[in-house]
Design a protein around this motif. Structure first.
Motif, mmCIF file in Angstrom:
data_model
loop_
_atom_site.group_PDB
_atom_site.id
_atom_site.type_symbol
_atom_site.label_atom_id
_atom_site.label_comp_id
_atom_site.label_asym_id
_atom_site.label_seq_id
_atom_site.Cartn_x
_atom_site.Cartn_y
_atom_site.Cartn_z
ATOM 1 N N ALA A 143 -18.012 27.559 2.347
ATOM 2 C CA ALA A 143 -19.132 27.449 1.699
ATOM 3 C C ALA A 143 -19.728 26.445 0.893
ATOM 4 C CB ALA A 143 -19.386 28.880 1.012
ATOM 5 N N ASP A 144 -18.373 25.803 0.174
ATOM 6 C CA ASP A 144 -18.838 24.891 -0.888
ATOM 7 C C ASP A 144 -19.151 23.516 -0.215
ATOM 8 O OD1 ASP A 144 -15.467 24.353 -2.184
ATOM 9 O OD2 ASP A 144 -16.475 24.294 -0.028
ATOM 10 N N ARG A 145 -18.880 23.297 1.064
ATOM 11 C CA ARG A 145 -19.088 22.319 1.920
ATOM 12 C C ARG A 145 -20.610 22.262 2.312
ATOM 13 N NH1 ARG A 145 -14.188 19.792 3.114
ATOM 14 N NH2 ARG A 145 -12.943 20.243 1.235
ATOM 15 N N TYR A 146 -21.589 23.163 2.170
ATOM 16 C CA TYR A 146 -22.795 23.317 2.612
ATOM 17 C C TYR A 146 -23.759 23.098 1.572
ATOM 18 C CZ TYR A 146 -21.421 24.966 7.230
ATOM 19 O OH TYR A 146 -20.575 24.941 8.156
ATOM 20 N N ASP A 147 -24.848 22.106 2.137
ATOM 21 C CA ASP A 147 -25.706 21.778 0.923
ATOM 22 C C ASP A 147 -26.957 22.535 0.774
ATOM 23 O OD1 ASP A 147 -24.390 19.053 2.667
ATOM 24 O OD2 ASP A 147 -24.323 19.139 0.464
ATOM 25 N N TYR A 148 -27.401 23.094 1.867
ATOM 26 C CA TYR A 148 -28.670 23.862 1.933
ATOM 27 C C TYR A 148 -28.575 25.251 2.297
ATOM 28 C CZ TYR A 148 -30.304 18.935 2.318
ATOM 29 O OH TYR A 148 -30.354 17.543 2.493
ATOM 30 N N TRP A 149 -29.200 26.213 1.806
ATOM 31 C CA TRP A 149 -29.050 27.687 1.826
ATOM 32 C C TRP A 149 -30.351 28.311 1.856
ATOM 33 C CZ3 TRP A 149 -24.355 29.858 2.300
ATOM 34 C CH2 TRP A 149 -23.091 29.293 2.054
#
Length: 121
Positions: A105-111
Motif C-alpha cells: 500500500a505504501d508504494r501507491y500515490d493516489y487513493w
C-alpha cells in the motif's frame, strides 16, 4: 488534480457477486499499475489485486475475483464472484505515479475514498 472514484459496493448474500469500478481523472493510468486494496474493521489494509501489463491476486481471492481495465475510460474494475462474509470490507482503488507494480500500500500515490462491500451469511 488526480481523483479516483470508486463505485459499485453494496450488500450481497454469500455466494453472490458485485462489480466495483474505479474511475480516474486528472491523468492517464493506462501504462501504470492500478490496484484494489481492502480494509475490514480492526484490521490493516490488505492487497487484493493489481493490474499493469498482467494481473496478480491475493491468495484469498484468487479464482473468485477478476481485475480488468478499460483504458479508453481510464477505469479499472473488480469483478467479485462467490463472495464470502470474510470479504466484507471497505474496498479502495489505488494507482502508482511511477512505472512498476507492487502489492504494498505504501508504494501507491493516489487513493480513492473507498466503497463498502458487505457480504451477509
Amino acid at each position: 488534480q488526480v481523483q479516483l472514484v470508486e463505485s459499485g459496493g453494496g450488500l450481497v448474500q454469500a455466494g453472490g457477486s458485485l462489480r466495483l469500478a474505479c474511475a480516474a481523472s486528472g491523468r492517464t493510468f493506462s501504462n501504470h499499475a492500478m490496484s484494489w486494496f481492502r480494509q475490514a474493521p480492526g484490521k490493516e489494509r490488505e492487497f487484493v489485486a493489481v493490474i499493469e501489463w498482467s494481473t496478480y491476486y491475493a491468495d484469498s481471492v484468487k479464482g473468485r475475483f477478476t481485475i480488468s481495465r478499460d483504458n479508453a475510460k481510464n477505469t479499472v474494475y473488480l469483478q467479485m464472484n462467490s463472495l464470502k462474509p470474510e470479504d466484507t470490507a471497505v474496498y479502495y482503488c489505488a494507482a502508482r505515479r511511477d512505472i512498476g507494480t507492487s502489492t504494498r500500500a505504501d508504494r501507491y500515490d493516489y487513493w480513492g475514498q473507498g466503497t463498502q462491500v458487505t457480504v451477509s451469511s
